[in-house]
Design a protein around this motif. Structure first.
Motif, mmCIF file in Angstrom:
data_model
loop_
_atom_site.group_PDB
_atom_site.id
_atom_site.type_symbol
_atom_site.label_atom_id
_atom_site.label_comp_id
_atom_site.label_asym_id
_atom_site.label_seq_id
_atom_site.Cartn_x
_atom_site.Cartn_y
_atom_site.Cartn_z
ATOM 1 N N ALA A 1 31.767 -33.371 29.579
ATOM 2 C CA ALA A 1 31.885 -33.218 28.124
ATOM 3 C C ALA A 1 33.332 -33.422 27.693
ATOM 4 C CB ALA A 1 31.390 -31.843 27.696
ATOM 5 N N LYS B 1 34.294 -37.073 27.991
ATOM 6 C CA LYS B 1 33.811 -37.915 26.889
ATOM 7 C C LYS B 1 34.702 -37.742 25.663
ATOM 8 C CE LYS B 1 30.015 -39.895 24.654
ATOM 9 N NZ LYS B 1 29.393 -39.163 23.531
ATOM 10 N N SER B 2 35.080 -36.494 25.346
ATOM 11 C CA SER B 2 35.967 -36.254 24.200
ATOM 12 C C SER B 2 37.314 -36.933 24.408
ATOM 13 C CB SER B 2 36.191 -34.751 24.003
ATOM 14 O OG SER B 2 35.109 -34.162 23.356
ATOM 15 N N PHE C 1 34.965 -23.845 26.567
ATOM 16 C CA PHE C 1 33.880 -23.508 25.637
ATOM 17 C C PHE C 1 32.577 -23.220 26.369
ATOM 18 C CE2 PHE C 1 33.545 -28.114 26.041
ATOM 19 C CZ PHE C 1 32.182 -28.292 26.191
ATOM 20 N N PHE C 2 32.368 -23.870 27.520
ATOM 21 C CA PHE C 2 31.093 -23.691 28.216
ATOM 22 C C PHE C 2 31.044 -22.400 29.025
ATOM 23 C CE2 PHE C 2 33.725 -26.886 30.384
ATOM 24 C CZ PHE C 2 33.906 -26.312 31.633
ATOM 25 N N PRO D 1 29.088 -18.522 26.283
ATOM 26 C CA PRO D 1 28.196 -17.479 26.798
ATOM 27 C C PRO D 1 28.891 -16.116 26.940
ATOM 28 C CG PRO D 1 27.920 -19.504 28.062
ATOM 29 C CD PRO D 1 29.085 -19.724 27.129
ATOM 30 N N LYS E 1 29.241 -14.413 23.493
ATOM 31 C CA LYS E 1 27.903 -14.017 23.043
ATOM 32 C C LYS E 1 27.475 -12.732 23.756
ATOM 33 C CE LYS E 1 23.183 -15.941 22.767
ATOM 34 N NZ LYS E 1 22.333 -15.192 23.700
ATOM 35 N N LYS F 1 31.547 -26.977 19.968
ATOM 36 C CA LYS F 1 30.485 -26.493 20.856
ATOM 37 C C LYS F 1 30.595 -24.989 21.071
ATOM 38 C CE LYS F 1 27.752 -28.413 23.019
ATOM 39 N NZ LYS F 1 26.344 -28.688 22.658
ATOM 40 N N GLU G 1 28.680 -23.378 18.446
ATOM 41 C CA GLU G 1 27.265 -23.723 18.619
ATOM 42 C C GLU G 1 26.629 -22.802 19.667
ATOM 43 O OE1 GLU G 1 26.888 -28.060 18.958
ATOM 44 O OE2 GLU G 1 25.018 -27.644 20.031
ATOM 45 N N ILE G 2 27.375 -22.527 20.745
ATOM 46 C CA ILE G 2 26.836 -21.697 21.822
ATOM 47 C C ILE G 2 26.878 -20.218 21.438
ATOM 48 C CG2 ILE G 2 27.177 -20.950 24.206
ATOM 49 C CD1 ILE G 2 28.498 -23.758 24.668
ATOM 50 N N ALA G 3 28.032 -19.746 20.972
ATOM 51 C CA ALA G 3 28.190 -18.305 20.722
ATOM 52 C C ALA G 3 27.536 -17.883 19.416
ATOM 53 C CB ALA G 3 29.669 -17.936 20.725
ATOM 54 N N PHE H 1 30.914 -36.245 15.927
ATOM 55 C CA PHE H 1 31.027 -34.791 15.998
ATOM 56 C C PHE H 1 32.490 -34.419 15.767
ATOM 57 C CE2 PHE H 1 31.127 -36.552 20.281
ATOM 58 C CZ PHE H 1 32.298 -36.040 20.795
#
Lengths: 289, 379
Positions: free
Chosen positions: B37, B40-41, B223-224, B228, B231, B252, B255-257, B292
């Protein structure tokens, strides 16, 4: 160190253990029947998570997500048996193991190519919030994991002991030739085992997706090796042993990450525990000597 | 190794230079594997910078070309990728859009071949220590860790801190800087826990943090992992402010949290509410190209390519030595991540941007511009 914290850590360990059990049962079933180390099972776990999130986001219902992910992954599991393992079953066991590892790597890259490298999340996370059990707070999704684990493994135990399919399965595990001579369709038993194991993995994947609100292509990489430790601990192919090993490993990791986490990471703790148990009980917790 | 690398570069330079119609910039990023990820960014940010430079006339009439290799964020891929860029492709300058592992390994190869190499966001201190041909346009971990201590102790006025440290070079160097500066801001570190980059389930850790009752949580991660983690912290009922770093810096994370992300504060290098034209135009152009929102990794890769392009324009595309000298001489160059200057080690000197999640978006919280506290290492 307060008693409350010890209780809380134990609860957290058992929650993690239920998750491990849901994933590892499919592997134990496959090994018990075919003596195949089905590493690609971890890929089916990830597939279940992706399908659950995508179907939930498309329909707005997590139940639909589960209803889509479970059976679909079950069918994919049967296809894996038919297309990958069946043609090479007569070869030495490491051939199937290598094929399985290869398939797992392909699956991880396929997830990245199909679903993108960034990972996906629920638009509206289901089962969010938390639950107070006396002095202890757990995430609702964690409670759901335990409920799902107990319910599904309970049903599995009943099916295995009380139904014709269960008897056929146990007979096939014990002595395939004898089972066949008694008119049991042992090929159907194999499909059934892969279906059931894969459905459980898909449910586990969906629940982990809820817990983390995140599904990524490499989500199966930790389960891919940790579930091997679990089934070895449980005495390869032993269902009850797998359950005991999952819960024990969950609790060991919970305390380990807090009290020796600065020395060893979670996986190192898990494998150290595996080595320690095998030194005392070479066939696992409940394995036959 | 050194001799063949240099010989390869010389041979290719001699053989390929007359036919070359483009000016190549080497680029390595993790396009597959767990860090795909970020890869890609980073690649998208780098491509944007190259497109903008080409639209702006290229280099002395020639088009720029980005030569890209996947390093899977694996240290063992750093050397082969660097050798391909130098030996096969004959690049005269390269940028790392990757993590510290491969960047550190590649840096030594580039230094030995005397080809300038700019690390966009890899934070290990040893990268620039490879030598005078290696630069970095982002903060070393220690600098950002010190900024985090100031943010908690001075800006927010919190004292009881629990540290949750990611077990890799990123987390470790952040923790080192944080702990070094903590006494200066009166911070009391109650406990420090470690986690692995593979962890997404933090149940036991979260239980222990709840028992510690801190006022602030300094948690390193990406972020990954942080999505979590935050959260799960909030669902446990922990309300202490969570301080993160540039690894969180992606949409992201929210989006996740989800709602748990609200109020999380990070130290980073991209200011979403910047009124600097350079940053504004990057944020808009990136969103248009990528589909995005911009993140720190993309902005950092964009910045590093921009530094390389400016040097190529000043020094011409042929002499790595002249390009290196032009990079070293960069002073207050406007870029999406701030005004870029380098110290004698090739480390960037710029202000730290503090961002907070408000209404599900990264917004400006404050800026830490303290040249003494934020001084990067000089050797």
């Amino acid at each position: 160190v307060s008693a409350l914290l010890l209780l809380d850590l134990t609860v957290q360990g058992l929650i993690q253990g239920s998750m491990y059990a849901l994933i590892a049962v499919g592997l134990t079933l496959a090994y018990g029947l075919l003596r195949v180390l089905h590493v690609a099972h971890a890929g089916l776990f990830t597939l279940g998570a992706y399908l659950a999130v995508l179907a939930t986001n498309a329909t707005g219902s997590f139940w639909v997500g589960l209803a889509v992910a479970g059976p679909l992954v079950g069918v994919v599991g049967m296809a894996v048996y038919r297309l990958v393992y069946e043609p090479i079953l007569h070869r030495p066991p490491f051939v199937a193991l290598i094929a399985s590892i290869g398939l797992f790597i392909c699956l991880e890259d396929a997830f990245r190519l199909v679903f993108g490298p960034y990972g996906i999340s629920f638009a509206e996370p289901p089962i969010s919030g938390s639950l107070r059990l006396g002095p202890i707070t757990v995430q609702l999704a964690q409670a759901a994991t335990v409920v799902a684990g107990v319910a599904l493994l309970g049903v599995l135990a009943v099916v295995a002991t009380r139904t014709r399919a269960g008897v056929a399965w146990r007979a096939t595990v014990t002595d395939p030739q004898m089972a066949r001579s008694f008119g049991i369709d042992t090929i159907r038993v194999r499909y059934l085992v892969f279906f059931v194991g894969s459905v459980l993995a898909a449910v586990a994947g969906a629940l982990v997706a809820v817990l983390n609100n995140f599904v990524e292509p490499t989500m199966g990489s930790v389960p891919s090796y940790k579930m091997l430790a679990i089934i070895v601990l449980g005495g390869l192919g032993n269902l009850l042993g797998t359950l005991v090993a999952s819960l024990a490993l969950g609790v060991i990791e919970a305390f380990g990450t807090i009290y020796v986490g600065h020395l060893l990471d979670r996986d190192a703790i898990a494998f150290l525990f595996l080595v320690a148990v095998l030194m005392v009980r070479p066939h696992g917790f409940l394995g036959r000597a | 190794v050194l001799v063949t690398g240099v010989a390869g570069a010389v041979w290719l330079a001699a053989g390929a230079a007359p036919a070359a119609e483009t000016v190549k910039i080497g680029f390595n990023a993790p396009l597959t594997g767990f860090a795909a990820a970020d890869g890609k960014s980073a690649l998208t940010g780098a491509q944007l910078a190259v497109e903008q430079a080409n639209a702006d006339g290229g280099i002395q009439g020639k088009k720029l070309e980005l030569v890209v290799y996947d390093d899977e964020a694996k240290p063992e891929q750093g050397v082969p990728v660097a050798k391909k860029l130098i030996g096969q492709d004959g690049v005269k300058v390269a940028v790392s859009g990757s993590y510290s592992g491969p960047t550190r390994a590649a840096a030594q190869v580039f230094q030995d071949a005397r080809i300038p190499y700019i690390s966009a966001y890899a934070i290990h201190p040893d990268i620039t220590r490879a030598g005078e041909y290696v630069f970095r346009t982002s903060f070393v971990g220690e600098v950002q860790g010190r900024a985090g201590a100031k943010l908690i102790g001075q800006t927010l006025g919190k004292k009881r801190v629990v540290m949750i440290t990611l077990q890799n070079d990123f987390g470790q160097s952040l923790a080192d800087g944080f702990k070094e500066a903590a006494p200066r801001f009166g911070l009391q570190i109650v406990n420090e826990y470690q986690y692995s980059i593979r962890d997404r389930q933090f149940g036991p850790l979260v239980s222990k943090v709840a028992a510690d009752q801190p006022e602030a949580i300094y948690a390193s991660g990406y972020f990954f992992t942080a999505g979590p983690l935050v959260k799960q912290l909030r669902e446990k009922g922990i309300t202490a402010v969570v301080i993160g770093q540039e690894g969180y810096d992606s949409d992201k994370f929210m989006e996740i949290a989800g709602p748990a992300a609200e109020g999380v504060i990070i130290t980073t290098s991209l200011d979403r509410d910047s009124d600097v034209a350079e940053t504004r135009s990057f944020i808009t152009a990136f969103e248009k190209k990528a589909g995005f929102g911009a993140d720190m990794v993309a902005a950092s890769a964009h910045t590093a390519i921009k530094v390389a392009v400016a040097a190529l324009r000043k020094a011409g595309p042929d002499s790595p030595k002249a390009i290196r000298d032009a990079i070293a001489a960069t002073r207050d160059m406007p870029a999406s991540t701030g005004a870029i200057s380098f110290n004698e080690l090739g480390e960037v000197m710029k202000a730290v941007q503090v961002q907070v999640v408000k209404g599900g978006k990264w917004r400006r919280h404050s800026v830490i511009d303290d040249p003494v506290l934020l001084a990067p290492p000089t050797k």
